[in-house]
Structure formats: C-alpha cells, structure tokens
Design a protein around this motif. Sequence first.
Motif, PDB file in Angstrom:
ATOM      1  N   ASN A 264      31.914  -6.746  -7.878  1.00  0.00           N
ATOM      2  CA  ASN A 264      32.720  -6.925  -6.665  1.00  0.00           C
ATOM      3  C   ASN A 264      31.868  -6.774  -5.414  1.00  0.00           C
ATOM      4  O   ASN A 264      32.005  -7.551  -4.472  1.00  0.00           O
ATOM      5  CB  ASN A 264      33.888  -5.941  -6.641  1.00  0.00           C
ATOM      6  N   ARG A 265      30.986  -5.781  -5.393  1.00  0.00           N
ATOM      7  CA  ARG A 265      30.137  -5.566  -4.221  1.00  0.00           C
ATOM      8  C   ARG A 265      29.201  -6.762  -4.012  1.00  0.00           C
ATOM      9  O   ARG A 265      29.058  -7.256  -2.894  1.00  0.00           O
ATOM     10  CB  ARG A 265      29.333  -4.278  -4.355  1.00  0.00           C
ATOM     11  N   ILE A 266      28.563  -7.219  -5.079  1.00  0.00           N
ATOM     12  CA  ILE A 266      27.646  -8.360  -4.957  1.00  0.00           C
ATOM     13  C   ILE A 266      28.407  -9.597  -4.485  1.00  0.00           C
ATOM     14  O   ILE A 266      27.929 -10.344  -3.616  1.00  0.00           O
ATOM     15  CB  ILE A 266      26.907  -8.634  -6.286  1.00  0.00           C
TER      16      ILE A 266
ATOM     17  N   GLN B 105      18.262 -18.397  -5.434  1.00  0.00           N
ATOM     18  CA  GLN B 105      18.989 -17.125  -5.442  1.00  0.00           C
ATOM     19  C   GLN B 105      20.494 -17.361  -5.435  1.00  0.00           C
ATOM     20  O   GLN B 105      21.235 -16.718  -6.184  1.00  0.00           O
ATOM     21  CB  GLN B 105      18.576 -16.267  -4.243  1.00  0.00           C
ATOM     22  N   GLN B 106      20.940 -18.297  -4.613  1.00  0.00           N
ATOM     23  CA  GLN B 106      22.367 -18.626  -4.562  1.00  0.00           C
ATOM     24  C   GLN B 106      22.859 -19.090  -5.933  1.00  0.00           C
ATOM     25  O   GLN B 106      23.887 -18.629  -6.429  1.00  0.00           O
ATOM     26  CB  GLN B 106      22.631 -19.725  -3.533  1.00  0.00           C
ATOM     27  N   THR B 107      22.109 -19.982  -6.529  1.00  0.00           N
ATOM     28  CA  THR B 107      22.504 -20.562  -7.813  1.00  0.00           C
ATOM     29  C   THR B 107      22.573 -19.498  -8.900  1.00  0.00           C
ATOM     30  O   THR B 107      23.570 -19.407  -9.627  1.00  0.00           O
ATOM     31  CB  THR B 107      21.525 -21.676  -8.230  1.00  0.00           C
ATOM     32  N   PHE B 108      21.543 -18.677  -9.010  1.00  0.00           N
ATOM     33  CA  PHE B 108      21.521 -17.661 -10.066  1.00  0.00           C
ATOM     34  C   PHE B 108      22.634 -16.640  -9.871  1.00  0.00           C
ATOM     35  O   PHE B 108      23.290 -16.235 -10.838  1.00  0.00           O
ATOM     36  CB  PHE B 108      20.157 -16.974 -10.124  1.00  0.00           C
ATOM     37  N   LEU B 109      22.867 -16.213  -8.631  1.00  0.00           N
ATOM     38  CA  LEU B 109      23.942 -15.249  -8.384  1.00  0.00           C
ATOM     39  C   LEU B 109      25.306 -15.861  -8.683  1.00  0.00           C
ATOM     40  O   LEU B 109      26.176 -15.197  -9.255  1.00  0.00           O
ATOM     41  CB  LEU B 109      23.896 -14.735  -6.946  1.00  0.00           C
ATOM     42  N   LYS B 110      25.504 -17.126  -8.325  1.00  0.00           N
ATOM     43  CA  LYS B 110      26.772 -17.793  -8.634  1.00  0.00           C
ATOM     44  C   LYS B 110      26.990 -17.855 -10.142  1.00  0.00           C
ATOM     45  O   LYS B 110      28.072 -17.542 -10.631  1.00  0.00           O
ATOM     46  CB  LYS B 110      26.801 -19.210  -8.052  1.00  0.00           C
ATOM     47  N   TYR B 111      25.967 -18.286 -10.867  1.00  0.00           N
ATOM     48  CA  TYR B 111      26.094 -18.371 -12.315  1.00  0.00           C
ATOM     49  C   TYR B 111      26.401 -17.000 -12.917  1.00  0.00           C
ATOM     50  O   TYR B 111      27.289 -16.879 -13.768  1.00  0.00           O
ATOM     51  CB  TYR B 111      24.806 -18.913 -12.948  1.00  0.00           C
TER      52      TYR B 111
ATOM     53  N   ASP C 124      30.450 -17.102 -12.183  1.00  0.00           N
ATOM     54  CA  ASP C 124      30.807 -17.862 -13.378  1.00  0.00           C
ATOM     55  C   ASP C 124      30.658 -17.056 -14.669  1.00  0.00           C
ATOM     56  O   ASP C 124      30.967 -17.569 -15.742  1.00  0.00           O
ATOM     57  CB  ASP C 124      29.967 -19.132 -13.458  1.00  0.00           C
ATOM     58  N   ASP C 125      30.136 -15.824 -14.548  1.00  0.00           N
ATOM     59  CA  ASP C 125      30.003 -14.901 -15.688  1.00  0.00           C
ATOM     60  C   ASP C 125      29.123 -15.453 -16.805  1.00  0.00           C
ATOM     61  O   ASP C 125      29.378 -15.244 -17.978  1.00  0.00           O
ATOM     62  CB  ASP C 125      31.381 -14.523 -16.229  1.00  0.00           C
ATOM     63  N   PHE C 126      28.069 -16.192 -16.410  1.00  0.00           N
ATOM     64  CA  PHE C 126      27.086 -16.642 -17.399  1.00  0.00           C
ATOM     65  C   PHE C 126      26.234 -15.449 -17.817  1.00  0.00           C
ATOM     66  O   PHE C 126      25.967 -14.551 -17.015  1.00  0.00           O
ATOM     67  CB  PHE C 126      26.155 -17.689 -16.787  1.00  0.00           C
ATOM     68  N   SER C 127      25.772 -15.440 -19.044  1.00  0.00           N
ATOM     69  CA  SER C 127      24.839 -14.414 -19.503  1.00  0.00           C
ATOM     70  C   SER C 127      23.426 -14.784 -19.035  1.00  0.00           C
ATOM     71  O   SER C 127      23.167 -15.931 -18.652  1.00  0.00           O
ATOM     72  CB  SER C 127      24.865 -14.311 -21.026  1.00  0.00           C
ATOM     73  N   LEU C 128      22.527 -13.821 -19.124  1.00  0.00           N
ATOM     74  CA  LEU C 128      21.127 -14.104 -18.786  1.00  0.00           C
ATOM     75  C   LEU C 128      20.579 -15.215 -19.681  1.00  0.00           C
ATOM     76  O   LEU C 128      19.858 -16.095 -19.226  1.00  0.00           O
ATOM     77  CB  LEU C 128      20.277 -12.840 -18.926  1.00  0.00           C
TER      78      LEU C 128
ATOM     79  N   ILE D 226      17.630 -12.438 -10.352  1.00  0.00           N
ATOM     80  CA  ILE D 226      18.918 -11.846  -9.972  1.00  0.00           C
ATOM     81  C   ILE D 226      18.702 -10.500  -9.299  1.00  0.00           C
ATOM     82  O   ILE D 226      19.310 -10.211  -8.255  1.00  0.00           O
ATOM     83  CB  ILE D 226      19.853 -11.737 -11.198  1.00  0.00           C
ATOM     84  N   LYS D 227      17.841  -9.667  -9.859  1.00  0.00           N
ATOM     85  CA  LYS D 227      17.574  -8.352  -9.259  1.00  0.00           C
ATOM     86  C   LYS D 227      17.000  -8.503  -7.855  1.00  0.00           C
ATOM     87  O   LYS D 227      17.378  -7.783  -6.931  1.00  0.00           O
ATOM     88  CB  LYS D 227      16.605  -7.533 -10.134  1.00  0.00           C
ATOM     89  N   ARG D 228      16.104  -9.440  -7.684  1.00  0.00           N
ATOM     90  CA  ARG D 228      15.506  -9.675  -6.368  1.00  0.00           C
ATOM     91  C   ARG D 228      16.565 -10.157  -5.373  1.00  0.00           C
ATOM     92  O   ARG D 228      16.610  -9.709  -4.228  1.00  0.00           O
ATOM     93  CB  ARG D 228      14.370 -10.698  -6.477  1.00  0.00           C
ATOM     94  N   ALA D 229      17.436 -11.050  -5.810  1.00  0.00           N
ATOM     95  CA  ALA D 229      18.503 -11.545  -4.937  1.00  0.00           C
ATOM     96  C   ALA D 229      19.462 -10.408  -4.552  1.00  0.00           C
ATOM     97  O   ALA D 229      19.897 -10.323  -3.399  1.00  0.00           O
ATOM     98  CB  ALA D 229      19.261 -12.680  -5.616  1.00  0.00           C
ATOM     99  N   GLU D 230      19.765  -9.522  -5.499  1.00  0.00           N
ATOM    100  CA  GLU D 230      20.612  -8.358  -5.195  1.00  0.00           C
ATOM    101  C   GLU D 230      19.945  -7.484  -4.136  1.00  0.00           C
ATOM    102  O   GLU D 230      20.605  -7.022  -3.199  1.00  0.00           O
ATOM    103  CB  GLU D 230      20.854  -7.523  -6.454  1.00  0.00           C
ATOM    104  N   GLN D 231      18.643  -7.274  -4.283  1.00  0.00           N
ATOM    105  CA  GLN D 231      17.911  -6.470  -3.307  1.00  0.00           C
ATOM    106  C   GLN D 231      17.929  -7.116  -1.932  1.00  0.00           C
ATOM    107  O   GLN D 231      18.084  -6.437  -0.921  1.00  0.00           O
ATOM    108  CB  GLN D 231      16.466  -6.256  -3.758  1.00  0.00           C
ATOM    109  N   VAL D 232      17.801  -8.426  -1.891  1.00  0.00           N
ATOM    110  CA  VAL D 232      17.829  -9.152  -0.622  1.00  0.00           C
ATOM    111  C   VAL D 232      19.199  -8.978   0.039  1.00  0.00           C
ATOM    112  O   VAL D 232      19.289  -8.708   1.243  1.00  0.00           O
ATOM    113  CB  VAL D 232      17.479 -10.644  -0.826  1.00  0.00           C
ATOM    114  N   LEU D 233      20.265  -9.117  -0.749  1.00  0.00           N
ATOM    115  CA  LEU D 233      21.612  -8.923  -0.203  1.00  0.00           C
ATOM    116  C   LEU D 233      21.789  -7.510   0.357  1.00  0.00           C
ATOM    117  O   LEU D 233      22.315  -7.328   1.460  1.00  0.00           O
ATOM    118  CB  LEU D 233      22.673  -9.181  -1.280  1.00  0.00           C
ATOM    119  N   GLU D 234      21.350  -6.521  -0.408  1.00  0.00           N
ATOM    120  CA  GLU D 234      21.470  -5.124   0.045  1.00  0.00           C
ATOM    121  C   GLU D 234      20.624  -4.887   1.300  1.00  0.00           C
ATOM    122  O   GLU D 234      21.032  -4.144   2.197  1.00  0.00           O
ATOM    123  CB  GLU D 234      21.066  -4.153  -1.066  1.00  0.00           C
TER     124      GLU D 234
END
Length: 116
Positions: free
Chosen positions: A11-13, A28-34, A38-42, A60-68
């Motif tokens: 929810n936060r992400i 980053q947008q694409t991987f986070l969306k998936y 969309d609940d895709f697995s790694l 994904i971890k890098r994109a999360e860090q960028v968002l934070e």
Amino acid sequence: MSQENRLEKTNRINLLFAFYELLLTEKQQTFLKYYFHDDFSLGEIAAEFEISRQAVYEHIKRAEQVLENYESKLGLLEKHERRNRNLEDLQNALERAGVSIDNNQQINDIVHQLRE
C-alpha cells in the motif's frame, strides 16, 4: 515478512508511486507496476524481460529506495495523509457542533475540494 506487513508495504509503495511515478525511469515504473500493481512474481517479471530474478529484485529495491528518497525530500504523501486526517477532524468537529456537511452545500464543496 508477515502478510500484514507485506500488505502495508504494498500500500505504501502504491501510494508513493501515485505521487512520484513520473520521476522514475521507464524501467522502474514498469517493474513496480508489474510487481506491486499486477502482483507478478520476481520469476514472472524475470521471464518477461529475460533477466535474472536477482536483477529484477535489485531493480525493484532500487526503485523503492528512489520513491522513499523523493518522499523524504518532498513529503507529498505525508502532507496528503495529514490533510486527510485534518479533514476527518474537521468533519468530526462539525458533527459534534451539530453541523451536517451533507446538508450544507458550501461546506460540502469546500471539503470535497480539499480532498482532491
């Protein structure tokens, strides 16, 4: 990670993504969306892009860090949540004072504008 913690993180992400999506790279947008929308697995994402699961995880971890990082600097999500709490407090105070926002179009319009 417990199911509840995973849901909170998702929810936060998703909320951060809503505020800062356009500041991310296309990848980053694409991987986070998936992963989060969309609940895709790694593994599914890795197969789609023909890369390793580890590479997907790192993206994904890098994109999360960028968002934070954006949130820590700009605070848009925190301001949004604070505004919503203040609106709830206002509505509760009005109700305690006997004022129904449903019956007062001017107050209802103002509250609606503040929620946007």
